[in-house]
Structure formats: C-alpha cells, structure tokens
Design a protein around this motif. Structure first.
Motif, PDB file in Angstrom:
ATOM      1  N   GLU A 131       0.958  -1.145  -0.105  1.00  0.00           N
ATOM      2  CA  GLU A 131       0.189  -0.160   0.035  1.00  0.00           C
ATOM      3  C   GLU A 131       0.830   1.159  -0.016  1.00  0.00           C
ATOM      4  N   GLY A 132       1.847   1.325   0.724  1.00  0.00           N
ATOM      5  CA  GLY A 132       2.553   2.631   0.921  1.00  0.00           C
ATOM      6  C   GLY A 132       3.512   2.715  -0.219  1.00  0.00           C
ATOM      7  N   TRP A 133       3.733   1.373  -1.006  1.00  0.00           N
ATOM      8  CA  TRP A 133       4.547   1.595  -2.189  1.00  0.00           C
ATOM      9  C   TRP A 133       3.695   2.172  -3.511  1.00  0.00           C
ATOM     10  N   LEU A 134       2.338   1.684  -3.401  1.00  0.00           N
ATOM     11  CA  LEU A 134       1.320   2.179  -4.423  1.00  0.00           C
ATOM     12  C   LEU A 134       1.101   3.700  -4.419  1.00  0.00           C
ATOM     13  N   TYR A 135       1.032   4.168  -3.185  1.00  0.00           N
ATOM     14  CA  TYR A 135       0.755   5.511  -2.971  1.00  0.00           C
ATOM     15  C   TYR A 135       1.987   6.346  -3.245  1.00  0.00           C
ATOM     16  N   GLU A 136       3.094   6.026  -3.150  1.00  0.00           N
ATOM     17  CA  GLU A 136       4.334   6.597  -3.358  1.00  0.00           C
ATOM     18  C   GLU A 136       4.317   6.606  -4.986  1.00  0.00           C
ATOM     19  N   CYS A 137       4.079   5.401  -5.844  1.00  0.00           N
ATOM     20  CA  CYS A 137       3.914   5.409  -7.343  1.00  0.00           C
ATOM     21  C   CYS A 137       3.067   6.679  -7.740  1.00  0.00           C
ATOM     22  N   MET A 138       1.686   6.438  -7.156  1.00  0.00           N
ATOM     23  CA  MET A 138       0.793   7.576  -7.428  1.00  0.00           C
ATOM     24  C   MET A 138       1.203   8.856  -7.361  1.00  0.00           C
ATOM     25  N   GLY A 139       1.823   9.298  -6.091  1.00  0.00           N
ATOM     26  CA  GLY A 139       2.281  10.622  -5.689  1.00  0.00           C
ATOM     27  C   GLY A 139       1.352  11.606  -5.610  1.00  0.00           C
ATOM     28  N   ASP A 140       0.107  11.659  -6.292  1.00  0.00           N
ATOM     29  CA  ASP A 140      -0.879  12.738  -5.975  1.00  0.00           C
ATOM     30  C   ASP A 140      -2.373  12.273  -6.200  1.00  0.00           C
ATOM     31  N   ALA A 141      -3.279  12.436  -5.310  1.00  0.00           N
ATOM     32  CA  ALA A 141      -4.595  11.920  -5.507  1.00  0.00           C
ATOM     33  C   ALA A 141      -5.257  12.612  -6.631  1.00  0.00           C
ATOM     34  N   SER A 142      -4.864  13.693  -7.458  1.00  0.00           N
ATOM     35  CA  SER A 142      -5.378  14.114  -8.676  1.00  0.00           C
ATOM     36  C   SER A 142      -5.051  13.175  -9.708  1.00  0.00           C
ATOM     37  N   ILE A 143      -4.285  12.310  -9.622  1.00  0.00           N
ATOM     38  CA  ILE A 143      -4.273  11.405 -11.198  1.00  0.00           C
ATOM     39  C   ILE A 143      -5.453  10.640 -11.291  1.00  0.00           C
ATOM     40  N   PRO A 144      -5.858  10.422 -12.868  1.00  0.00           N
ATOM     41  CA  PRO A 144      -7.079   9.534 -12.747  1.00  0.00           C
ATOM     42  C   PRO A 144      -6.865   8.018 -12.255  1.00  0.00           C
ATOM     43  N   GLU A 145      -5.961   7.548 -12.022  1.00  0.00           N
ATOM     44  CA  GLU A 145      -6.051   6.131 -11.502  1.00  0.00           C
ATOM     45  C   GLU A 145      -6.235   5.983 -10.142  1.00  0.00           C
ATOM     46  N   PHE A 146      -6.182   7.239  -9.442  1.00  0.00           N
ATOM     47  CA  PHE A 146      -6.219   7.231  -8.106  1.00  0.00           C
ATOM     48  C   PHE A 146      -7.676   6.625  -7.374  1.00  0.00           C
ATOM     49  N   LYS A 147      -8.752   6.923  -8.032  1.00  0.00           N
ATOM     50  CA  LYS A 147     -10.093   6.440  -7.372  1.00  0.00           C
ATOM     51  C   LYS A 147      -9.967   4.815  -7.537  1.00  0.00           C
ATOM     52  N   ALA A 148      -9.559   4.427  -8.586  1.00  0.00           N
ATOM     53  CA  ALA A 148      -9.599   2.919  -8.679  1.00  0.00           C
ATOM     54  C   ALA A 148      -8.713   2.123  -7.603  1.00  0.00           C
ATOM     55  N   ILE A 149      -7.547   2.672  -7.462  1.00  0.00           N
ATOM     56  CA  ILE A 149      -6.493   2.005  -6.611  1.00  0.00           C
ATOM     57  C   ILE A 149      -7.049   2.329  -5.080  1.00  0.00           C
ATOM     58  N   ALA A 150      -7.538   3.499  -4.914  1.00  0.00           N
ATOM     59  CA  ALA A 150      -7.599   3.669  -3.381  1.00  0.00           C
ATOM     60  C   ALA A 150      -9.227   2.969  -3.107  1.00  0.00           C
ATOM     61  N   GLY A 151      -9.938   2.437  -4.115  1.00  0.00           N
ATOM     62  CA  GLY A 151     -10.866   1.459  -3.828  1.00  0.00           C
ATOM     63  C   GLY A 151     -10.512   0.128  -3.716  1.00  0.00           C
ATOM     64  N   LEU A 152      -9.727  -0.350  -4.431  1.00  0.00           N
ATOM     65  CA  LEU A 152      -8.982  -1.623  -3.991  1.00  0.00           C
ATOM     66  C   LEU A 152      -8.185  -1.603  -2.475  1.00  0.00           C
ATOM     67  N   VAL A 153      -7.505  -0.651  -2.465  1.00  0.00           N
ATOM     68  CA  VAL A 153      -6.978  -0.390  -1.140  1.00  0.00           C
ATOM     69  C   VAL A 153      -7.897  -0.758   0.273  1.00  0.00           C
ATOM     70  N   LYS A 154      -9.023   0.010  -0.036  1.00  0.00           N
ATOM     71  CA  LYS A 154     -10.235  -0.089   0.794  1.00  0.00           C
ATOM     72  C   LYS A 154     -10.692  -1.648   0.884  1.00  0.00           C
ATOM     73  N   GLU A 155     -10.797  -2.059  -0.008  1.00  0.00           N
ATOM     74  CA  GLU A 155     -11.458  -3.587  -0.155  1.00  0.00           C
ATOM     75  C   GLU A 155     -10.373  -4.583   0.640  1.00  0.00           C
ATOM     76  N   THR A 156      -9.057  -4.173   0.566  1.00  0.00           N
ATOM     77  CA  THR A 156      -7.990  -5.133   1.173  1.00  0.00           C
ATOM     78  C   THR A 156      -7.438  -4.778   2.445  1.00  0.00           C
ATOM     79  N   LYS A 157      -8.022  -3.684   3.194  1.00  0.00           N
ATOM     80  CA  LYS A 157      -7.495  -2.899   4.244  1.00  0.00           C
ATOM     81  C   LYS A 157      -7.434  -3.924   5.226  1.00  0.00           C
ATOM     82  N   ASP A 158      -8.383  -4.982   5.406  1.00  0.00           N
ATOM     83  CA  ASP A 158      -8.309  -5.878   6.766  1.00  0.00           C
ATOM     84  C   ASP A 158      -7.132  -6.625   6.519  1.00  0.00           C
ATOM     85  N   SER A 159      -7.054  -7.422   5.395  1.00  0.00           N
ATOM     86  CA  SER A 159      -5.903  -8.360   5.236  1.00  0.00           C
ATOM     87  C   SER A 159      -4.546  -7.651   5.092  1.00  0.00           C
TER      88      SER A 159
END
Length: 170
Positions: A131-159
């Motif tokens: 998760e930390g690496w993915l957010y470092e790759c994105m760098g900014d919440a304004s990129i178009p891919e952010f919403k899709a990745i943030a959604g999957l991060v939320k889905e997998t937060k428990d594990s």
C-alpha cells in the motif's frame, strides 16, 4: 494479506498504473510453475531460472531493452533470505532503486524474514508495504487512476492490516 493476496493485488494495480511485471520461476521443472492465483498478464516478462537471483541474462536484457536508465523496482517473492535477498542485492548493485514489499515476501522459516529485511535495508533497499509503495507510485490523488486504486486498497485493508501487524512484531 498473504503473499498470494499481495501478488494478485499488485498484478491488478500494476496494470492500472501501467507498471511492467517481470516474473521468474525457480527451476519450474522440479518446483512447479508460477501459481495460477497470480494470473499474470500476457504482457508480463516470464522466465525460468536456476540462479537464486532473478537478475538473469534474459531479464537483464529485457530491462535494458525497455529503458537505458535505472529502474525503481518493487520486489515480491518467496524465500526472503535467498531469492528475494540475492535479487535485491543484484538490482542495487546494478544501480536500481529497490523496494521490498514486506507484505508480499514470504519464507518457509518465518524468522528469516526480519533478518533479511534488516539486511536489505542496511544495503540500501526500501522495505515498505504494498500500500505504501502504491501511494508513492501515484504521488498525488489528482491522477485519474487514484480512485480505482484507493477503492481496491479499501477492499483489502483488513488483510493488509493483519499482515502489517504481523510484520511489526518482527
């Protein structure tokens, strides 16, 4: 998050961020193929090896063909103290920036992970989470891919949280 869950998570997110995947098997004829749960995309570089490092000539050539500059490489894999360590050390020696994704690295001897992570950090690798690496790759919440990745991060937060708690005890 287990090693397999992390691998599948990263397979999905790497395609979202257009990050190439390079995968190797260790002596597939004797130890078996890459597990089907990872469902690597057709575009992924795949090779079999007997060396413990995955930086074998065919992978080195594939990296050189893709770019002349150094890479930022995220490592996930089996046997933290063997293949992951030797691959990381070889990539560092070749001038690449290496992230070892702790929630995507396993060992048949759990005690080896902490020792390997400490050594690799001393050698210059960045030991972090997927998760930390993915957010470092994105760098900014304004990129178009952010919403899709943030959604999957939320889905997998428990594990992911369970994996991080386990790692913090090391």
């Amino acid at each position: 998050m287990s090693f397999l869950e992390c691998g599948a998570f990263l397979d999905n997110e790497s395609s979202t961020l257009n990050i190439p995947i390079f995968a190797t098997t260790q002596n597939a004829a004797r130890l078996g193929p890459i597990c089907s749960e990872l469902s690597l995309p057709q575009s992924a570089f795949q090779a079999d090896k007997t060396a413990f490092s995955m930086l074998i000539p065919s992978l080195r050539s594939a990296l050189e063909a893709a770019s002349t500059s150094s890479y930022q490489v995220a490592i996930v894999g089996i046997e933290s103290h063997i293949c992951v360590t030797q691959t990381t050390l070889d990539l560092l020696a070749a001038g690449h920036k290496v992230y070892v994704l702790a929630d995507g690295v396993s060992s048949c001897n759990e005690g080896e992970r902490g020792v390997a992570f400490a050594r690799l950090a001393r050698e210059g690798a960045i030991v972090t989470t997927s998760e930390g690496w993915l957010y470092e790759c994105m760098g900014d919440a304004s990129i178009p891919e952010f919403k899709a990745i943030a959604g999957l991060v939320k889905e997998t937060k428990d594990s992911t949280g369970g994996a991080v708690q386990t790692l913090c005890k090391m």
